[in-house]
Write a protein that holds these residues in place. Structure first.
Motif, PDB file in Angstrom:
ATOM      1  N   GLY A  19       0.860  -1.198   0.000  1.00 52.99           N
ATOM      2  CA  GLY A  19       0.000   0.000   0.000  1.00 52.99           C
ATOM      3  C   GLY A  19       0.885   1.233   0.000  1.00 52.99           C
ATOM      4  N   GLU A  20       0.498   2.236  -0.762  1.00 50.85           N
ATOM      5  CA  GLU A  20       1.370   3.417  -0.925  1.00 50.85           C
ATOM      6  C   GLU A  20       0.569   4.611  -1.410  1.00 50.85           C
ATOM      7  OE1 GLU A  20       4.201   4.750  -0.671  1.00 50.85           O
ATOM      8  OE2 GLU A  20       5.692   3.206  -0.285  1.00 50.85           O
ATOM      9  N   GLY A  21       1.218   5.753  -1.399  1.00 53.25           N
ATOM     10  CA  GLY A  21       0.743   6.940  -2.092  1.00 53.25           C
ATOM     11  C   GLY A  21      -0.661   7.410  -1.777  1.00 53.25           C
ATOM     12  N   PHE A 104       9.400   3.707 -11.444  1.00 50.27           N
ATOM     13  CA  PHE A 104       9.100   4.883 -10.646  1.00 50.27           C
ATOM     14  C   PHE A 104       8.610   4.450  -9.272  1.00 50.27           C
ATOM     15  CE2 PHE A 104       9.653   7.324 -14.411  1.00 50.27           C
ATOM     16  CZ  PHE A 104       9.988   8.579 -13.933  1.00 50.27           C
ATOM     17  N   ASN A 105       8.678   5.376  -8.338  1.00 50.37           N
ATOM     18  CA  ASN A 105       8.222   5.119  -6.968  1.00 50.37           C
ATOM     19  C   ASN A 105       7.308   6.270  -6.562  1.00 50.37           C
ATOM     20  OD1 ASN A 105       8.208   3.396  -4.742  1.00 50.37           O
ATOM     21  ND2 ASN A 105       9.782   4.572  -3.697  1.00 50.37           N
ATOM     22  N   ASP A 106       7.581   6.962  -5.487  1.00 50.40           N
ATOM     23  CA  ASP A 106       6.678   7.990  -4.985  1.00 50.40           C
ATOM     24  C   ASP A 106       6.622   9.200  -5.936  1.00 50.40           C
ATOM     25  OD1 ASP A 106       4.950   9.197  -3.207  1.00 50.40           O
ATOM     26  OD2 ASP A 106       6.253   8.951  -1.473  1.00 50.40           O
ATOM     27  N   GLY A 107       5.496   9.912  -5.920  1.00 46.49           N
ATOM     28  CA  GLY A 107       5.349  11.105  -6.743  1.00 46.49           C
ATOM     29  C   GLY A 107       4.294  12.028  -6.172  1.00 46.49           C
ATOM     30  N   SER A 151      13.944   6.595  -4.308  1.00 52.24           N
ATOM     31  CA  SER A 151      13.245   7.888  -4.258  1.00 52.24           C
ATOM     32  C   SER A 151      11.930   7.727  -3.519  1.00 52.24           C
ATOM     33  CB  SER A 151      13.006   8.381  -5.683  1.00 52.24           C
ATOM     34  OG  SER A 151      12.526   9.703  -5.672  1.00 52.24           O
ATOM     35  N   ASN A 152      11.727   8.513  -2.457  1.00 53.66           N
ATOM     36  CA  ASN A 152      10.528   8.344  -1.648  1.00 53.66           C
ATOM     37  C   ASN A 152       9.882   9.676  -1.291  1.00 53.66           C
ATOM     38  OD1 ASN A 152       9.127   5.920  -1.039  1.00 53.66           O
ATOM     39  ND2 ASN A 152      11.055   5.047  -0.353  1.00 53.66           N
ATOM     40  N   GLY A 153       9.719   9.965   0.010  1.00 56.08           N
ATOM     41  CA  GLY A 153       8.879  11.075   0.443  1.00 56.08           C
ATOM     42  C   GLY A 153       9.226  12.431  -0.158  1.00 56.08           C
ATOM     43  N   PRO A 201      13.146   5.620   6.456  1.00 59.50           N
ATOM     44  CA  PRO A 201      12.171   6.678   6.175  1.00 59.50           C
ATOM     45  C   PRO A 201      11.593   6.485   4.777  1.00 59.50           C
ATOM     46  CG  PRO A 201      14.408   7.549   6.052  1.00 59.50           C
ATOM     47  CD  PRO A 201      14.526   6.141   6.559  1.00 59.50           C
ATOM     48  N   ASP A 202      10.247   6.566   4.697  1.00 57.02           N
ATOM     49  CA  ASP A 202       9.568   6.246   3.436  1.00 57.02           C
ATOM     50  C   ASP A 202       8.735   7.449   2.980  1.00 57.02           C
ATOM     51  OD1 ASP A 202       8.179   4.984   1.368  1.00 57.02           O
ATOM     52  OD2 ASP A 202       8.123   3.062   2.384  1.00 57.02           O
ATOM     53  N   GLY A 203       7.410   7.331   2.952  1.00 60.63           N
ATOM     54  CA  GLY A 203       6.579   8.453   2.517  1.00 60.63           C
ATOM     55  C   GLY A 203       6.527   9.562   3.560  1.00 60.63           C
ATOM     56  N   MET A 204       6.146  10.783   3.101  1.00 65.82           N
ATOM     57  CA  MET A 204       6.196  11.945   4.001  1.00 65.82           C
ATOM     58  C   MET A 204       5.091  12.924   3.634  1.00 65.82           C
ATOM     59  SD  MET A 204       9.474  14.517   4.502  1.00 65.82           S
ATOM     60  CE  MET A 204       9.918  14.557   2.765  1.00 65.82           C
ATOM     61  N   VAL A 243       5.379   0.437   7.501  1.00 71.72           N
ATOM     62  CA  VAL A 243       4.564   1.639   7.304  1.00 71.72           C
ATOM     63  C   VAL A 243       5.154   2.373   6.102  1.00 71.72           C
ATOM     64  CG1 VAL A 243       3.567   3.658   8.419  1.00 71.72           C
ATOM     65  CG2 VAL A 243       4.291   1.718   9.802  1.00 71.72           C
ATOM     66  N   THR A 244       4.305   2.718   5.135  1.00 67.42           N
ATOM     67  CA  THR A 244       4.841   3.180   3.851  1.00 67.42           C
ATOM     68  C   THR A 244       4.648   4.668   3.581  1.00 67.42           C
ATOM     69  OG1 THR A 244       2.760   2.499   2.848  1.00 67.42           O
ATOM     70  CG2 THR A 244       4.612   0.945   2.709  1.00 67.42           C
ATOM     71  N   SER A 245       3.476   5.218   3.949  1.00 65.36           N
ATOM     72  CA  SER A 245       3.240   6.614   3.613  1.00 65.36           C
ATOM     73  C   SER A 245       2.076   7.163   4.430  1.00 65.36           C
ATOM     74  CB  SER A 245       2.945   6.760   2.112  1.00 65.36           C
ATOM     75  OG  SER A 245       3.001   8.126   1.733  1.00 65.36           O
TER      76      SER A 245
HETATM   77 CA    CA Z   1       7.371   4.675  -0.669  1.00 66.12          CA
END
Ligand code: CA
Length: 286
Positions: A19-21, A104-107, A151-153, A201-204, A243-245
């Motif tokens: 789960g993400e974004g 791609f990853n987070d955006g 590439s993340n948060g 550290p992941d999503g922000m 925990v992802t984001s």
């Molecule tokens: Ca992420």
């Protein structure tokens, strides 16, 4: 300042692989997110608890809703526009077509509607194999950071003068001066560093007071940091270690929505974390 005791609850009991974004759509009181592992996009209507799932021809890794109501996304095939009615896509550009191990990853969108998204080597996690890109409204693609491992948060200060970025493997948040008119970033400096034992550290996201909320993959927490002091000031325990984001939404934008994953957990860990992969909501923060 009075500190409340945050309350974490399961918003949606779901077994996301990754789960993400999460993005909040205030007009419809909906949360939208992706499951990168399953290649699906989800939405959850908080007014009636209705859940819907979408599958597109490519694996969506992050999406955003533009001011005109259209959705832009990144995927394992670069930047795409999403057509939810037909569960179809329109290709925009794929700067990493020649790198089969990368995706791609987070955006996220910046305040001018430019879409920022970064890449990573999904197969080997090769160091510095990814980049951070900015897709401008006229379709111009620019490389913003040349060497990124995971590439993340992404977050911007409310005055749009500072850009915050997480390359997970650096175990840090880096701030840049941000020029809102051009999207230029400069003067990178580490504002928060994490001990390896805290998790990746992941999503922000950023709250109304300018504090950064950061998901810790492997750390079972979302932490709140003051980027000016470089200090962790609060943390919320999540009943899932990966925990992802997270993102703010809900009434008055005071609820924190948190995504999690089952990826990377052993059978035994999954037995101990029956809620891994679920979406959580945190209230009583402010
Ligand atoms: Ca992420």
């Amino acid at each position: 300042m009075k500190q409340y005791t945050p309350i974490i609850e399961t918003l949606f009991d779901y077994q996301a692989q990754l789960g993400e974004g999460p993005i909040w759509e205030e007009h419809h009181c909906r949360l939208r997110w992706v499951d990168i592992g399953a290649g699906t996009v989800h939405f959850f209507d908080t007014t009636n608890n209705e859940h819907q799932q979408y599958k597109f021809p490519v694996r969506i890794t992050a999406l955003a809703k533009r001011k005109d109501g259209r959705y832009i996304a990144v995927s394992d095939c670069g930047f795409v526009a999403l057509d939810f009615c037909n569960q179809d896509i329109q290709f925009i550009t794929d700067p990493e077509r020649g790198k089969p191990n990368n995706r791609f990853n987070d955006g996220k969108l910046d305040g001018q509607g430019r879409f920022w998204a970064g890449t990573m080597d999904e197969v080997y996690g090769a160091r510095a194999a990814g980049k951070l890109y900015m897709l401008d409204n006229d379709g111009t693609l620019m490389i913003k950071i040349n060497s990124v491992t995971c590439s993340n948060g992404l977050a911007w200060s409310h005055n749009w003068e500072t850009f915050y970025f997480i390359d997970s493997l650096t175990y840090s948040v880096v701030a840049y001066d941000f020029d809102a008119s051009t999207g230029a970033i400069s003067n990178p400096r580490v504002v928060i560093e994490f001990p390896i034992a805290s998790g990746l550290p992941d999503g922000m996201t950023i709250d109304r007071d300018g504090m950064l909320w950061i998901a810790l993959w492997g750390g079972g927490k979302v932490i709140c940091c003051d980027p000016l002091l470089g200090e962790v000031i609060r943390h919320i325990d999540v009943p899932a270690s990966h925990v992802t984001s997270c993102t703010f939404g809900g009434l008055r934008n005071e609820t924190l929505f948190v995504t999690t994953a089952r990826d990377g957990l052993t059978e035994a860990e999954l037995l101990n974390q029956p809620l891994a992969g679920s979406i959580f909501k945190v209230t009583n923060i402010f």
